[in-house]
Design a protein around this motif. Sequence first.
Motif, PDB file in Angstrom:
ATOM      1  N   LEU A 213       0.797  -1.191   0.049  1.00 49.03           N
ATOM      2  CA  LEU A 213       0.034   0.222  -0.111  1.00 49.03           C
ATOM      3  C   LEU A 213       0.988   1.220   0.015  1.00 49.03           C
ATOM      4  O   LEU A 213       0.419   2.327  -0.921  1.00 49.03           O
ATOM      5  CB  LEU A 213      -0.931   0.069   1.176  1.00 49.03           C
ATOM      6  CG  LEU A 213      -1.818   1.162   1.613  1.00 49.03           C
ATOM      7  CD1 LEU A 213      -2.809   1.297   0.061  1.00 49.03           C
ATOM      8  CD2 LEU A 213      -2.716   1.017   2.536  1.00 49.03           C
ATOM      9  N   GLU A 264      -1.178   9.732  -3.691  1.00 47.96           N
ATOM     10  CA  GLU A 264      -0.892   8.608  -4.052  1.00 47.96           C
ATOM     11  C   GLU A 264      -1.325   7.113  -3.221  1.00 47.96           C
ATOM     12  O   GLU A 264      -1.909   6.378  -3.716  1.00 47.96           O
ATOM     13  CB  GLU A 264       0.643   8.365  -4.389  1.00 47.96           C
ATOM     14  CG  GLU A 264       1.265   9.153  -5.460  1.00 47.96           C
ATOM     15  CD  GLU A 264       2.604   8.839  -5.847  1.00 47.96           C
ATOM     16  OE1 GLU A 264       3.010   7.940  -5.315  1.00 47.96           O
ATOM     17  OE2 GLU A 264       3.399   9.987  -6.393  1.00 47.96           O
ATOM     18  N   ARG A 268      -4.346   4.639  -3.899  1.00 39.06           N
ATOM     19  CA  ARG A 268      -4.244   3.164  -3.836  1.00 39.06           C
ATOM     20  C   ARG A 268      -5.151   2.500  -2.720  1.00 39.06           C
ATOM     21  O   ARG A 268      -5.829   1.401  -3.016  1.00 39.06           O
ATOM     22  CB  ARG A 268      -2.681   2.581  -3.566  1.00 39.06           C
ATOM     23  CG  ARG A 268      -1.668   2.797  -4.462  1.00 39.06           C
ATOM     24  CD  ARG A 268      -0.507   2.279  -4.326  1.00 39.06           C
ATOM     25  NE  ARG A 268       0.430   2.921  -3.282  1.00 39.06           N
ATOM     26  CZ  ARG A 268       0.955   4.080  -3.211  1.00 39.06           C
ATOM     27  NH1 ARG A 268       1.386   4.451  -4.443  1.00 39.06           N
ATOM     28  NH2 ARG A 268       1.774   4.388  -2.202  1.00 39.06           N
ATOM     29  N   LYS A 271      -8.750   2.472  -4.319  1.00 37.09           N
ATOM     30  CA  LYS A 271      -8.900   1.462  -5.249  1.00 37.09           C
ATOM     31  C   LYS A 271      -9.197   0.049  -4.725  1.00 37.09           C
ATOM     32  O   LYS A 271      -9.763  -0.632  -5.248  1.00 37.09           O
ATOM     33  CB  LYS A 271      -7.806   1.648  -6.256  1.00 37.09           C
ATOM     34  CG  LYS A 271      -7.716   0.519  -7.426  1.00 37.09           C
ATOM     35  CD  LYS A 271      -6.638   0.657  -8.473  1.00 37.09           C
ATOM     36  CE  LYS A 271      -6.443  -0.181  -9.578  1.00 37.09           C
ATOM     37  NZ  LYS A 271      -5.655  -0.180 -10.339  1.00 37.09           N
TER      38      LYS A 271
END
Length: 340
Positions: A213, A264, A268, A271
């Motif tokens: 992650l 970022e 992640r 998602k």
Amino acid sequence: MAGAELTVSVRYEPLVLLEHVNINIEKWTDVQHQFWTEVLGGVEDARTEEVKKKAIEGGSSYGDLRWINFGLQQFHIPLRDSVCANQRLRGVTCLLWPLSSRERLLDRIEKSGQNVIVPDWISPLTLPSSPSPSIPTPICVEEPVMKNRFRLEFDSSPPHSSGKSEIVAPVGGVVHGSAHLPGGVTESLGIKYVEMWCRKGTAARIGSFYEHLFGAQVVVSEDGALAEVMIGSVQSLKYREVPDSLYEEYDGHHIAIYINHFEEAYDRAAKLGYVYSNPRYPNLAVHTKEDAVRLKEFRLLDICDPATGEKVFQLEHEIRALSHPGFEQAAKCIRSLTSA
């Protein structure tokens, strides 16, 4: 975020600072006050009343609040929480101290009359030995009400050129006494690590979660029973496999970590379906990236094996951008070092 995100170059990218541990306690008694401020020497943060007022107005489930500082780190202690009154971290928090403080610390514990010193909960055979005979073994204590566990370790690193120890900070070189949170300097140097106790066969899988992650640096022991997620310059979040007799079910306590590359990481997490909103803090709910950017934070709850998707542990993480106002004091330390 408008423009480039604020980042800090640290030894263990991209996790910058393990900043606080949050545990609920039903009420703040004289015994609690003595333990946190007189025995452990924590300092009550001057911002507490302002934060409490804003949180309660925003719908938070607690009725009162204490922030107790140790170096640049804190314990957040909500009181009279209507959802979960009492919590115990399922593991142990390590507070780092100057070696010169050991006898004063023992003296305070003895004079307090609080019978809080206990043997280490983990077999000494599984713990690293002291680096030299001159460094004493840690002092282990339990908070008197909910039995939250603390391992008090002593600084074994060479002293700064000033002759003083360095506090636990995102970067090295911040001398004890040169920087502190609102409320004053603490004798403790800060939170060195939080050690979570997990089931057998899960530590390495938990470590993989952080690698996948965040791209975090993770060190796994040869036997796979300990995974250490490295943070900043000297901190870590440890996952140690323990016998069933020590394993405890999760009760909602949480930690807060500041990170580089916040957006970022959010992308992640979103998602993968990991973003979590705690109903106890409706004013901090994150449903979109715009929410996370506005609040400068998001939360995680489930820790999943990236290879299988299986949930292997739960620990609420408050993941914060470096632009979050809570990072201000640490940022001042860094700026003072880089401008010197």
